[in-house]
Scaffold this motif. Structure first.
Motif, PDB file in Angstrom:
ATOM      1  N   ARG A 106       0.841  -1.201   0.000  1.00 23.53           N
ATOM      2  CA  ARG A 106       0.000   0.000   0.000  1.00 23.53           C
ATOM      3  C   ARG A 106       0.870   1.241   0.000  1.00 23.53           C
ATOM      4  NH1 ARG A 106      -3.349   0.231   5.015  1.00 23.53           N
ATOM      5  NH2 ARG A 106      -2.584  -1.823   5.583  1.00 23.53           N
ATOM      6  N   VAL A 107       0.713   2.077  -0.996  1.00 23.96           N
ATOM      7  CA  VAL A 107       1.471   3.329  -1.035  1.00 23.96           C
ATOM      8  C   VAL A 107       0.533   4.469  -1.397  1.00 23.96           C
ATOM      9  CG1 VAL A 107       3.337   4.612  -2.153  1.00 23.96           C
ATOM     10  CG2 VAL A 107       3.640   2.174  -1.665  1.00 23.96           C
ATOM     11  N   LEU A 108       0.639   5.547  -0.650  1.00 21.75           N
ATOM     12  CA  LEU A 108      -0.152   6.745  -0.941  1.00 21.75           C
ATOM     13  C   LEU A 108       0.785   7.795  -1.542  1.00 21.75           C
ATOM     14  CD1 LEU A 108      -3.068   7.862  -0.571  1.00 21.75           C
ATOM     15  CD2 LEU A 108      -2.199   9.027   1.484  1.00 21.75           C
ATOM     16  N   HIS A 109       0.493   8.177  -2.776  1.00 21.49           N
ATOM     17  CA  HIS A 109       1.283   9.212  -3.444  1.00 21.49           C
ATOM     18  C   HIS A 109       0.582  10.541  -3.182  1.00 21.49           C
ATOM     19  CE1 HIS A 109       3.486   6.183  -5.977  1.00 21.49           C
ATOM     20  NE2 HIS A 109       2.424   5.488  -5.638  1.00 21.49           N
ATOM     21  N   VAL A 110       1.192  11.378  -2.376  1.00 19.34           N
ATOM     22  CA  VAL A 110       0.548  12.625  -1.968  1.00 19.34           C
ATOM     23  C   VAL A 110       1.099  13.774  -2.809  1.00 19.34           C
ATOM     24  CG1 VAL A 110       0.113  14.204  -0.060  1.00 19.34           C
ATOM     25  CG2 VAL A 110       0.336  11.742   0.373  1.00 19.34           C
ATOM     26  N   CYS A 111       0.193  14.449  -3.511  1.00 16.14           N
ATOM     27  CA  CYS A 111       0.638  15.540  -4.377  1.00 16.14           C
ATOM     28  C   CYS A 111       1.083  16.720  -3.529  1.00 16.14           C
ATOM     29  CB  CYS A 111      -0.499  15.971  -5.302  1.00 16.14           C
ATOM     30  SG  CYS A 111      -0.042  17.403  -6.302  1.00 16.14           S
ATOM     31  N   ASP A 112       2.285  17.208  -3.788  1.00 20.61           N
ATOM     32  CA  ASP A 112       2.713  18.425  -3.083  1.00 20.61           C
ATOM     33  C   ASP A 112       3.082  19.499  -4.110  1.00 20.61           C
ATOM     34  OD1 ASP A 112       5.139  17.542  -4.078  1.00 20.61           O
ATOM     35  OD2 ASP A 112       6.255  18.001  -2.239  1.00 20.61           O
ATOM     36  N   ASP A 113       2.426  19.411  -5.269  1.00 16.30           N
ATOM     37  CA  ASP A 113       2.742  20.377  -6.312  1.00 16.30           C
ATOM     38  C   ASP A 113       1.940  21.669  -6.117  1.00 16.30           C
ATOM     39  OD1 ASP A 113       3.899  21.385  -8.680  1.00 16.30           O
ATOM     40  OD2 ASP A 113       4.026  19.345  -9.479  1.00 16.30           O
ATOM     41  N   ILE A 114       2.106  22.605  -7.037  1.00 13.40           N
ATOM     42  CA  ILE A 114       1.679  23.982  -6.772  1.00 13.40           C
ATOM     43  C   ILE A 114       0.196  24.129  -6.424  1.00 13.40           C
ATOM     44  CG2 ILE A 114       3.548  25.216  -7.912  1.00 13.40           C
ATOM     45  CD1 ILE A 114       1.854  25.248 -10.450  1.00 13.40           C
ATOM     46  N   ALA A 115      -0.683  23.491  -7.193  1.00 14.03           N
ATOM     47  CA  ALA A 115      -2.106  23.705  -6.928  1.00 14.03           C
ATOM     48  C   ALA A 115      -2.490  23.116  -5.583  1.00 14.03           C
ATOM     49  CB  ALA A 115      -2.949  23.103  -8.055  1.00 14.03           C
ATOM     50  N   CYS A 116      -1.933  21.959  -5.273  1.00 13.23           N
ATOM     51  CA  CYS A 116      -2.227  21.344  -3.983  1.00 13.23           C
ATOM     52  C   CYS A 116      -1.550  22.106  -2.841  1.00 13.23           C
ATOM     53  CB  CYS A 116      -1.807  19.870  -3.979  1.00 13.23           C
ATOM     54  SG  CYS A 116      -2.928  18.826  -4.954  1.00 13.23           S
ATOM     55  N   ARG A 117      -0.396  22.674  -3.126  1.00 13.05           N
ATOM     56  CA  ARG A 117       0.292  23.500  -2.129  1.00 13.05           C
ATOM     57  C   ARG A 117      -0.574  24.687  -1.739  1.00 13.05           C
ATOM     58  NH1 ARG A 117       5.409  21.640  -2.058  1.00 13.05           N
ATOM     59  NH2 ARG A 117       6.774  22.966  -0.794  1.00 13.05           N
ATOM     60  N   ALA A 118      -1.215  25.261  -2.782  1.00 14.48           N
ATOM     61  CA  ALA A 118      -2.070  26.407  -2.498  1.00 14.48           C
ATOM     62  C   ALA A 118      -3.218  25.986  -1.601  1.00 14.48           C
ATOM     63  CB  ALA A 118      -2.600  26.992  -3.804  1.00 14.48           C
ATOM     64  N   ARG A 119      -3.489  24.706  -1.550  1.00 16.01           N
ATOM     65  CA  ARG A 119      -4.609  24.215  -0.737  1.00 16.01           C
ATOM     66  C   ARG A 119      -4.143  23.311   0.399  1.00 16.01           C
ATOM     67  NH1 ARG A 119     -10.338  24.366  -2.443  1.00 16.01           N
ATOM     68  NH2 ARG A 119     -10.380  26.230  -3.700  1.00 16.01           N
TER      69      ARG A 119
END
Lengths: 654, 543, 297
Positions: A107-120
């Protein structure tokens, strides 16, 4: 080929996973456990065997999907089955970020830490995971060179899951987003929006994962999708879609049942293909030319001309590819079309094949879009069952079929020649051009690559005529265009507007600036684009107007940032994106993106070498060399957003 | 090589034995689309590159070639015009191969009929095709017949005398071709000229001022036989190590010991040198002397002296000249270039155009090169495509039949031992003794996984390999390239085991080459605790 | 480019049509080269010195180092002269501020991340373009890593690797087709590796040394040279070379013996030789030592 393998055997599970994808072995020489009497006197190999190389990535993905990583035994078995030299396969396995060559939990969770998600709030989310769970899995690990990341012990216990940060997952409308993967005989892959730390911890903590934690956009009732809200924590359903004027590209999104050919036909499906047969191949291309349709992937090349060039090639084996490797940060329109209106892409590819003489098509969809891959595959299978694909499409004595290939975590594979390499089973390293794909593309044959949105445009143009399409928009930028609006806006989503509408109109359409309500900046065009500000709200969204202010429409990205966002952090994330996503082939990009990240880090961290001006000078020279010297668009545009931030956002520390 | 359409690589593991030649084949395969068929009892490294590997029984090559020939005829794929223009004996050939149906071919070779058919059709239908072979063809007692069988295929299809086509026996050493060209074979004078031809002899006699004996001499097998019978009592060995390199090593030592006078001219104290009455220490010709060698493509090339030889050694030409002098005859030209120029005079049809200067300028020239403006000859036999007198003598078909190896496996010796080479070692190992190859594994008995299971051995277990002539003890190594009934060894590691103690001296009558590729052996796990090195355990190791 | 022997061979080849000539302009000078030639070929014909690192005469251009970039009129970016084929009427500039900037930056990027100390010609190139790798500061990321010393014949010091792909091509498609090594990883982490980074003796390596022959930086080096460099006794000014023929089979590979103080210290083959294209096998490249093991007798 005389190959040498490491001394490691596959497990029964690994063997089964690979055989399920490749079919059972033909002989002991092809990997069968027992030698037959015939095997002792005959081995068929050579070119026939070597030509299976293109199945390398799917086979490695089969292992990854089954056991969660690629072991030596499984890897050996794949190499043996496909006659691929292990070192070459290793080069491929270590290229794609969704493949792991180290043991990992299933089980692996890939968590987005890119710009749009950073803004949120993605950064905070990752901080909590780091604190409460474990360090993120470490990419770019080189066995024998690197120490395993600290905390690995926790992560590789199968009872727990692990997590890792990810570049933009194409879920910006439901940020913060994550991709959940659980390997096994029936692997589970879910794109999840509205991610919270709590939910993330439930997904990768010990014990079973509650079903509802996984429920998400799959549960969407397509009929209601358009109307649904996206603020709910657990179930951000279909994205917002909307537009100005008549919807040409999105009209079926949220209206048709994406899993029903009948529904598609009831909403006008396959009328365009019938029309295309009536027009004939030249007629189809004529309409595209009349519509002045240009590619929506970023390069804005006239689509009709591209089709015509392939059609004119003396080589008769030709390919048509739908580029659905949508990975530009902030972009998610292809995901919406592929999940909500997949038959449209199947139909458009069929028209393209008919017009250009291709007999085989591919949809190359980024690995982070499991639902899109499932839906497009289903649509292809349905179309084939209905005689709309196969050896005799619609009884027209025209043969065409489509294969879906999934990416495995590499932004660069959206570059068309890197995409070819990836389908061919190689590292996604772009080729030098010329020769151009229309002459030598996939497997060295003439190839058309069209972006999803471009293909979506083909249907109304063929159906209603190029002239009608050309009337929409401006004379130089015709038709409608899809924009992915995310970040601090009221209703993040995909919006279809006629070319020439202003940025302000678009943002209003998306519910206006949200967050603090004050727009600090918006990224236009994606990581390879540039920043605009409140003063630019009258900017007309056309190729010519954006070019005039040194911006670009790129892939139709608008990420809005309110005035609470630390733009330095955003710019650094963009620089990190290019550093991480560079394929590493050419020096200007491989080293340049690293040096750019270093210089920005120093400068924005208020520890410049010499002075800020010196760093700015260095950045400018690096940017120039990357633009002038890199093989492909990645390196050539790696400085664009940084440059724009320096010039327009005044990013020098004060 | 790089532009041919089909290659039959027959009885050759060129990937190991001729690595750089294999590069050119690979360029054909990768760039031109050359299809490769490898015929070899083992699925060797070379065979792994093949579009189809035909794993025939050891020594069944004639049967396979004949079955292909019959299929080509019956499928109407033979080159009728070429045969009519250039060949003789076709009717007899067609009759001769008639019994070799595909089914009979499968029976005799083990290769399934459909694969024989495919290979025959691919070869016959190709526009350009080549047959390349090495010792897998020539180290059999019926080697000459096997070569005829391949030539027959080539004549049948007209794949000869054209760019990208032909027959290509790959040479194992840098001057195998040159040695023969220079007359170091029983029936030839330098320039490959017949010693039995009075006109040829006269030319040489005039030039050398001596009378030449007119008879064909003995080949190697005949010489060994003559030594045994006491007919040959004096032997001058130059750069050869027959005590290790010839089949049935025990027997070879036995007959060498009978000689009255054995002279060995060597760069090492080999096993043969140890048996000599006189050893003449000489230089390594490839780096301590200057001269020419001739490669597989008939290209005469210059070897140059790069380093000084060890003290006390003498140049080979000096030794031969000096022997002449001591025997009372001034041999004339001294020095490599002068001797070469003498050859250009004596064999002008071959070498006239090859001055040292031109050889250097062009990285060698391919004979025949009869004049100073001649570019050399890239391929031979184009005359066969010409008409009338220009065509010259017809190329004959030769009817040959399958016999199989002399020694067939039986209850007592149930395995067929075949021999071959490793990539990193050379012949009896002398010239590869000076460096540490990371790949080296010494001598092993390579055996199929099925046989290993049956006898209850695994890789690394020491086994005793015995034939009717001797036995050795070596570690076993499981090799998936082998099938049950066939085992494999090299000749590279006489310090580990003298494989030739096992091989059989059953020779081809014409060529005098022994059947190194097939003898019957037994294999049993070695029970003795002592680390027996070989049956010759106590004998001094060679250099 | 073809050897003298190849030109002879071509005389026997049926229907090889001569190639059409293409005229382009380089720095204002007109030059005609056969169709299919590269800009670099045209520059060479004019005697222009274009710097190259990854390009090699026997290998398919990888066009990755980007030091040979030139300005092509009408092109958005600079173009790699090593791989860009000529088209009629091309106008090329080989030196100007723009070209020099990219070349200088490429050299600075490499100089700041790779040990170029024994790369023949590279320090001179760095000087010519006034490249200052130290501009990126003392903490600039580099590729330094421990030397791989895992077999008797080669040493691999990837701190000296500029990732020119030459070794991969020589080991792979272009010549040897052994594929023991490939580029692995991605971005700045990209590096040359065997599968699972296994030591060479476990890999497919057959020790032909054809990778060493084309390595432009000394990252791949034969043990003898490595040792002599370590002992400070390697001195190319004292070395002579002699071409002879390899004794280990009948193919007739030209062997260039490099002799220092009366001893063979290295064997290579000329890249222009049509038998070898500079390639050898393990026996040819390393077998020579047997003539120098004299004490044992």
């Amino acid at each position: 080929m005389d190959l040498k393998f490491l001394d490691a055997e596959p497990t029964a599970e690994e063997r089964a996973a690979v055989d399920a994808r490749l079919g059972p072995p033909d002989s002991a020489w092809d990997g069968a456990a027992e030698r037959s009497a015939r095997d002792l006197h005959v081995a068929i190999g050579g070119k026939k065997q070597r030509d299976r190389r293109h199945l390398l990535l799917p086979a490695l993905q089969a292992l990854q999907g089954r056991v969660g990583w690629i072991s030596e035994g499984g890897f050996n078995y794949v190499c043996k089955r496909l006659t691929v030299p292990p070192a070459e396969a290793w080069g491929v396995a270590t290229f794609y970020m969704m493949l792991s060559t180290m043991p990992r939990p299933r089980r692996v969770l890939h968590v987005c830490d890119d710009i749009a998600c950073r803004a949120r709030g993605a950064s905070d989310l990752c901080d909590v995971l780091r604190r409460e769970h474990s360090p993120a899995l470490h990419h770019g690990f080189v066995p024998g060179r690197d120490d395993p990341p600290q905390g690995t012990k926790v992560e590789i216990s199968q009872a727990h899951g692990a997590w890792t940060t990810a570049p933009c997952l194409g879920m910006c409308d439901v940020a913060p987003a994550a991709l959940y993967v659980d390997a096994g005989a029936e692997p589970v892959e879910r794109s999840l929006g509205g991610m919270t730390a709590d939910r993330a911890l439930r997904l990768i903590g010990g014990g079973a994962v509650p079903r509802d934690t996984l429920e998400n956009i799959e549960r969407a009732d397509p009929g209601k999708a358009a109307a649904s809200a996206n603020q709910a924590d657990d179930a951000p359903l279909m994205p917002f879609v909307g537009g100005l004027g008549e919807l040409r590209l999105l009209k079926r999104v949220g209206v048709v049942d994406p899993a029903s050919l009948e529904s598609y036909r009831m909403h006008g499906g396959y009328k365009a293909l019938e029309k295309a047969f009536a027009l004939g191949p030249e007629g189809v291309i004529r309409e595209l030319n009349e519509a002045r349709l240009v590619g929506r992937g970023g390069a804005a090349f006239p689509t009709g001309r591209k089709w015509d060039m392939v059609r004119a090639q003396p080589e008769k084996t030709r390919y048509i590819i739908c580029n659905a490797d949508e990975s530009e940060p902030g972009t998610f329109k292809d995901r919406v079309i592929l999940t909500a209106d997949p038959f449209a892409i199947v139909e458009a590819l069929t028209i393209g094949a008919y017009a250009t003489g291709a007999r085989k098509g591919y949809v190359y969809i980024r690995g982070e879009y499991p639902l899109g891959a499932t839906r497009i595959q289903y649509a292809i299978d349905e179309a084939r069952r209905a005689g709309l694909l196969g050896s005799d499409v619609m009884g027209r004595n025209f043969s065409f079929d489509i294969e879906v290939r999934r990416g495995a975590g590499a932004y660069i594979c959206g570059e068309e020649t890197a995409l070819f390499e990836s389908i061919e089973g190689k590292r996604g390293e772009p080729r030098n051009k010329p020769p151009f794909p229309t002459e030598k593309g996939l497997f060295g044959k003439p190839t058309i690559v069209n972006n999803v949105e471009t293909l979506a445009n083909v249907l109304p143009i063929v159906l209603n005529g190029g002239a009608a399409a050309a009337k929409i928009g401006t004379p130089k930028s015709t038709g409608t265009r899809l924009f992915c609006v995310s970040g601090h806006v009221g209703r993040p989503g995909v919006y279809e507007i006629p070319m020439g509408a202003t940025l302000g109109e678009l943002i209003e359409l998306a519910g206006g600036v949200a967050g603090s309500g004050k727009l600090q900046a918006a990224l236009l065009g994606g990581a390879a684009g540039g920043f605009v500000q409140a003063a630019d709200m009258n900017l007309r969204l056309t190729h010519e107007d954006t070019a005039a202010v040194g911006a670009t429409l790129g892939s139709g990205v608008v990420v809005a940032f309110d005035d609470t966002v630390d733009m330095k952090d955003i710019v650094l994330r963009i620089a990190r994106f290019f550093r991480d996503e560079s394929c590493g082939q050419c020096v200007p990009c491989r080293v340049g993106t690293m040096r750019q990240y270093e210089a920005l880090s120093r400068m924005l961290g208020r520890e410049p070498l010499g002075s800020t001006d010196q760093e700015l000078g260095l950045l400018h020279e690096l940017g120039t060399a990357m633009r002038d010297g890199s093989i492909c668009g990645l390196g050539q545009t790696a400085y664009s957003a940084v440059e724009s931030a320096i010039k327009r956002l005044g990013l020098s520390p004060t | 090589m790089e532009e041919t359409d089909v290659v039959l690589l027959w009885g050759s593991n060129a990937r190991n034995a001729h690595p750089i030649w294999f590069h050119h084949l690979l360029k054909g395969i990768r760039n031109h689309g050359t299809r490769l068929y490898v015929i070899d009892p083992r699925r060797s490294e070379s065979a792994q590159w093949a579009d189809a590997w035909l794993g025939n029984h050891v020594g069944s090559d004639i049967a396979l070639a004949n079955a292909m020939g019959r299929e080509i005829i019956h499928a109407g794929l033979c080159s009728r015009d070429f045969i009519a223009n250039a060949c003789s004996g076709f009717e007899e050939y067609a009759k001769g191969v008639e019994e070799y149906t595909l089914e009979r071919g499968e029976e005799l070779t083990g290769v399934p009929a459909d694969v024989i058919r495919e290979c025959a059709h691919a070869y016959a239908r190709a526009e350009k095709a080549m047959i390349c072979w090495t010792l897998g063809i020539t180290q059999h007692h019926d080697a000459t017949e096997a070569v005829f069988a391949l030539i027959n295929l080539c004549l049948l299809t007209g794949h000869i005398g054209k760019w990208g086509s032909g027959l290509n026996p790959l040479r194992g050493q840098n001057n195998v071709q040159g040695g023969g060209d220079m007359g170091a074979i029983p029936n030839r004078l330098p320039g490959f000229q017949q010693i039995t031809d009075p006109a040829v002899r006269e030319r040489f006699e005039k030039h050398w001022g001596v009378k030449l004996q007119p008879n064909v001499g003995w080949n190697l097998t005949e010489m060994l036989d003559a030594m045994d019978r006491g007919k040959l009592t004096s032997l001058f060995v130059i750069g050869e190590n027959p005590a290790h390199s010839d089949a049935d090593a025990n027997h070879v030592e036995h007959v060498l010991a009978k000689l009255d006078h054995l002279v060995v001219q060597e760069i090492y104290m080999t096993r043969t040198a140890e048996l000599a009455h006189v050893v003449l220490p000489t230089v390594a010709s490839w780096c301590e002397a200057t001269g020419t060698v001739t490669n597989s493509e008939r290209r005469v090339q210059l070897c140059r002296k790069a380093i000084e030889p060890p003290e006390g050694t003498r140049d080979e030409l000096w030794i031969i000249n000096e022997i002449g002098t001591r025997l009372g005859k001034d041999l004339g030209a001294t020095g490599p270039e002068a001797m070469w120029n003498e050859l250009r005079v004596l064999a002008p049809h071959m070498y006239e155009g090859m001055t040292y200067e031109r050889l250097a300028r062009y990285d060698g020239l391919q004979w025949p090169c009869p004049s100073a403006d001649h570019p050399g000859t890239v391929f031979l036999h184009d005359r066969l495509w010409k008409k009338g007198a220009e065509r010259g003598p017809a190329a004959p078909f030769n009817v040959v039949h399958h016999e199989g190896p002399v020694e067939k496996p039986d209850a007592e010796y149930p395995f067929t031992l075949t021999t071959g080479r490793h990539l990193d070692a050379y012949n009896t190992g002398i010239q590869t003794s000076g460096y540490s190859s990371p790949m080296t594994r010494g001598e092993t008995l390579d055996i199929s996984p099925e046989d290993a299971d049956r006898i209850g051995i695994t890789s690394g277990i020491r086994v005793r390999v015995a034939s009717r002539r001797g036995s050795v003890v070596v570690p076993a190594r499981i090799d998936e390239g082998l099938r049950p009934g066939v085992v494999f060894m090299t000749l590279h590691y006489p310090d580990d085991a003298v494989t030739n103690m096992l091989t059989i001296n059953a020779s081809d009558l014409a060529a005098g080459t022994a059947e190194f590729k097939a003898c019957a052996v037994s294999v049993e796990p070695e029970t003795s605790v002592s680390p027996a090195r070989s049956a010759l355990g106590a004998m001094p190791a060679s250099a | 480019m073809s050897s003298a022997h190849q030109q002879l061979v071509r005389l026997s080849r049926p229907s090889s049509k001569p190639k059409a000539m293409v005229e382009i302009s380089v720095d204002g000078e007109a030059v005609s080269v056969p169709e299919g030639s590269t800009i670099l070929d045209a520059c060479k014909k004019l005697g222009k010195d274009i710097p190259t690192l990854c390009w090699h005469q026997t290998l398919t251009p990888a066009n990755v180092c980007r030091v040979c970039m030139v300005e092509l009129e009408g092109a958005r970016t600079l173009v790699p002269s090593c791989s860009r084929e000529v088209e009629p009427g091309m106008k090329v500039k080989t030196r100007n501020e723009r070209v020099d900037l990219t070349r200088r930056l490429v050299l600075e990027m490499l100089g700041s991340s790779v040990d170029l100390s024994i790369s023949p010609g590279t320090p001179e190139m760095i000087a010519e373009y006034d490249a200052r790798p130290e501009r990126f500061g003392p903490d600039a990321a580099n590729v330094a890593r421990p030397v791989k010393d895992d077999n008797a014949l080669y040493v691999r010091d990837y701190s000296k690797c500029i990732l020119c792909y030459r070794c991969v091509q020589a080991c792979g498609d272009d010549h040897q087709n052994t594929f023991a090594i490939a580029v692995a990883g991605r971005g700045f982490d990209a590096h040359i590796s065997t599968e699972f980074d296994t030591p060479l003796p476990n890999s497919a390596c057959v020790y032909c040394g054809n990778c060493i022959a084309v390595c432009p930086t000394g990252a791949l080096i034969a043990r003898r040279e490595w040792q002599m460099r370590g002992d400070n006794t390697w001195d190319e000014s004292k070395q002579t070379t002699t071409d002879t023929i390899c004794p280990y089979c009948g193919v007739g590979c030209t062997l260039t013996l490099h002799v220092q103080d009366g001893e063979i210290v290295k064997a290579t083959s000329p890249f222009g030789n049509d038998v070898t294209l500079g390639n050898l096998c393990i026996k040819g490249r390393f077998g020579w030592q047997h003539v120098q093991n004299r004490e044992a007798d």
